[in-house]
Write a protein that holds these residues in place. Sequence first.
Motif, short mmCIF file in Angstrom:
data_model
loop_
_atom_site.label_atom_id
_atom_site.label_comp_id
_atom_site.label_asym_id
_atom_site.label_seq_id
_atom_site.Cartn_x
_atom_site.Cartn_y
_atom_site.Cartn_z
N GLY A 189 -27.29 -2.73 2.33
CA GLY A 189 -26.76 -1.53 2.00
C GLY A 189 -26.34 -0.55 3.07
N ALA A 190 -26.96 -0.47 4.27
CA ALA A 190 -26.91 0.29 5.22
C ALA A 190 -25.57 -0.03 5.85
N LEU A 191 -25.20 -1.43 6.19
CA LEU A 191 -24.14 -1.73 6.60
C LEU A 191 -22.75 -1.42 5.82
N ILE A 192 -23.03 -1.39 4.45
CA ILE A 192 -21.71 -0.89 3.60
C ILE A 192 -21.96 0.68 3.73
N ALA A 193 -22.86 1.32 3.77
CA ALA A 193 -22.86 2.70 3.92
C ALA A 193 -22.33 3.07 5.20
N GLY A 194 -22.60 2.33 6.21
CA GLY A 194 -21.89 2.63 7.64
C GLY A 194 -20.56 2.28 7.51
N ALA A 195 -20.01 1.27 6.80
CA ALA A 195 -18.75 1.15 6.59
C ALA A 195 -17.90 2.34 6.23
N THR A 196 -18.31 2.90 5.14
CA THR A 196 -17.78 3.91 4.61
C THR A 196 -17.85 5.31 5.46
N LEU A 197 -19.14 5.42 6.11
CA LEU A 197 -19.24 6.85 6.61
C LEU A 197 -18.73 6.93 8.15
N MET A 198 -18.80 5.54 8.81
CA MET A 198 -18.54 5.49 10.14
C MET A 198 -17.29 4.79 10.36
N ILE A 199 -16.82 3.59 9.79
CA ILE A 199 -15.63 3.11 10.09
C ILE A 199 -14.61 3.37 9.28
N LYS A 200 -14.92 4.21 8.12
CA LYS A 200 -13.91 4.70 7.23
C LYS A 200 -13.19 3.37 6.39
N ARG A 201 -12.52 3.76 5.28
CA ARG A 201 -11.61 2.80 4.34
C ARG A 201 -10.25 2.89 4.99
N ILE A 202 -9.93 1.59 4.56
CA ILE A 202 -8.36 1.52 4.92
C ILE A 202 -7.58 2.34 3.86
N ARG A 203 -6.56 3.13 4.48
CA ARG A 203 -5.99 4.33 3.69
C ARG A 203 -5.47 3.75 2.28
N GLY A 204 -5.97 4.48 1.38
CA GLY A 204 -5.77 4.17 -0.09
C GLY A 204 -6.80 3.38 -0.87
N VAL A 205 -7.62 2.55 -0.01
CA VAL A 205 -8.77 1.88 -0.51
C VAL A 205 -9.73 2.94 -1.37
N ARG A 206 -10.20 2.64 -2.32
CA ARG A 206 -11.05 3.40 -3.17
C ARG A 206 -12.68 3.20 -2.72
N ARG A 207 -12.81 1.86 -2.75
CA ARG A 207 -14.22 1.70 -2.37
C ARG A 207 -14.14 0.19 -1.49
N VAL A 208 -15.13 0.09 -0.49
CA VAL A 208 -15.25 -1.09 0.19
C VAL A 208 -16.09 -2.20 -0.70
N ALA A 209 -15.92 -3.39 -0.76
CA ALA A 209 -16.45 -4.20 -1.57
C ALA A 209 -17.10 -5.67 -0.60
N LEU A 210 -18.24 -5.93 -1.00
CA LEU A 210 -19.04 -7.19 -0.31
C LEU A 210 -18.45 -8.48 -0.83
N ALA A 211 -17.95 -9.40 -0.34
CA ALA A 211 -17.28 -10.26 -0.80
C ALA A 211 -17.72 -11.61 -0.29
N PRO A 212 -18.87 -12.29 -0.58
CA PRO A 212 -19.10 -13.62 -0.13
C PRO A 212 -18.68 -14.74 -0.56
N ILE A 213 -18.58 -15.68 0.06
CA ILE A 213 -18.12 -17.31 -0.24
C ILE A 213 -19.25 -17.87 -1.01
N MET A 214 -18.94 -18.22 -2.14
CA MET A 214 -20.14 -18.85 -2.76
C MET A 214 -19.84 -20.44 -3.11
N PRO A 215 -20.48 -21.21 -3.26
CA PRO A 215 -20.45 -22.58 -3.54
C PRO A 215 -20.01 -22.96 -4.83
N THR A 216 -19.26 -24.00 -5.25
CA THR A 216 -18.90 -24.59 -6.45
C THR A 216 -19.09 -26.17 -6.44
#
Lengths: 341, 341
Positions: B104-131
């Motif tokens: 949660g802190a890393l995601i908050a840090g992404a938005t607050l400190m690194i900022k979003r790509i222009r036009g992106v409304r929200r950052v998302a966490l995107a893990p690779i998962m097995p099948t």
Amino acid sequence: MRIIIDAMGGDDAPAAVVDGCVAAVRDMDVDLILVGREAAVRQELKRCGYHGDRIEVVNAEEVIEGEDDPMTAIRQKKDSSMRVALSLLRHGQGDAVVSAGNTGALIAGATLMIKRIRGVRRVALAPIMPTTSGCFLMVDAGANAECTPAFLKQFAIMGSIYMEKIMGCKNPRVKLVNIGTEEEKGTPLVVETHKLLKKTPVRYEGYIEARDIPVGGADVVVCDGFTGNVILKFMEGMGMAFYDMLKGIFLKNLFSKLAAGIVRGGLKSLKKTMDYTEYGGAPILGAAKPMVKAHGSSNGKAFYHAILQAKKLVENHLIEIITDNIQKYGVDTRECEEADE
Amino acid sequence: MRIIIDAMGGDDAPAAVVDGCVAAVRDMDVDLILVGREAAVRQELKRCGYHGDRIEVVNAEEVIEGEDDPMTAIRQKKDSSMRVALSLLRHGQGDAVVSAGNTGALIAGATLMIKRIRGVRRVALAPIMPTTSGCFLMVDAGANAECTPAFLKQFAIMGSIYMEKIMGCKNPRVKLVNIGTEEEKGTPLVVETHKLLKKTPVRYEGYIEARDIPVGGADVVVCDGFTGNVILKFMEGMGMAFYDMLKGIFLKNLFSKLAAGIVRGGLKSLKKTMDYTEYGGAPILGAAKPMVKAHGSSNGKAFYHAILQAKKLVENHLIEIITDNIQKYGVDTRECEEADE
């Protein structure tokens, strides 16, 4: 006691249904009304060698299929086995209904034809699901994609009663699905429901994260029907995936096949443990009369268990107890209304 | 290329982090900046016998713990390893960040400190998962408990790019999690997103039910962060539950132990297949610079893979490609705004 059966519902109907029914009247003190295409049903009864008088057959020519739109089907297929069965229940011709047919149609039928218990805002589908140490009740598993805190509060009350009175789980632990265990975590729905449940006379133990569900972290798992349905189906998919991978391991060569032979019993019981269809049907909680949804893939044994379950609902006065408790603790208090806004 | 590492993040930090870092500079053409308690980090480097000049250490006295409130922690722990690492990234001292710390802190840090790509409304966490047959990307896995159709549309675009450019999956199949496959089924969020995705230039193949996820039904699985987090954690819980049950079967007696010996290799690889921590870290999609969240329980090898992944993000210009595509297809069209209302 007389239980009404949708003889045409489920993947292997009417054969599997009739198998279960014949076994049920042999073992239990129940009379059954089988609703469906009379000729087909009678032929199955004949196949089972049943000639007694505890099974009555009521003809219904139509069948609601799995692919049918639930609302349209229950409204328009007036001579369908499910609709005729619900109509008989509504008019007091029996004490409960069991169907392995279209889940959505059965839920729609509950609301439209059987009606809800007074004060209940939405009926909920509440399957028993396996854990490594036993089982839990999930409510709602898909009847309501969208919920309000007041709905979920009632689901908790009804689920708790079901686990205690029908499943014999003393003072069941009720938890609310969330994506963390901190107070303020999650959606507004979850946060508001959490506040309501703390004041509800069930043994509410706060949030549960999904990882703790399969290891028996709660006896009653409360969530909206979207989340519940995702969990139900994901468990099904994971179970199949695991089993396929195990099969791959054991069929690899002669030695692995030997190993499989040694642990066959254990593997079978593992498969059984993780197969939620083994746990009988799911009650439709909140409907004004006892209704059990048997799994679509029910075989005779599963259907037998669903009938047994319907019998328990009647014997243990589930509807009356839920009615009392909803009146006392679950109806529209100001809190609920505020939380719903 | 220079990658910034939060040396204090994760259950076994800084030891596991340093293990991964030392292996990374040995194998890859990268320089690393390790941010954390300098004495502790240097001691671990010494333990690993590393004396080279490709690893720089930057001191940061505080640590954001797993139990810390994300927003408060990222705002107030100014001398924490995570925050200092993000600050370095923000000021161009490195090309990417890897952290196994508080998600949660890393995601908050992404938005607050690194900022979003222009036009992106929200950052998302995107893990690779097995099948059973490979893997899929889930987006969002918990960064946003509540979503709008426009968020999900952007998740689909970003996820599709990630699977194609980083994971090498050609023309990835994108599906939206729902509780049925009929058009009008599900919540308004799902129904509106479905309409938007049909008009989005990704290979959108409609709804996916949760039961089809573990068997490889999609390459990119799109859902709100509440649903995604439930799926992620339920998979973790089911995996542990299964493995415990298998153990019980195999440890039962001498014969079953013999059987276990025969299929040991297969069982190990099964465990590995179902363990999503084996698949490296999860990118934080939509952040303006490359960020990888390694799993909290990462060992040296998992951390090594997370660094490799960060390197790929930089080399393959993920940020630039997402920026272009969001500008072209993902920004606030009228459709998005209408769907959000």
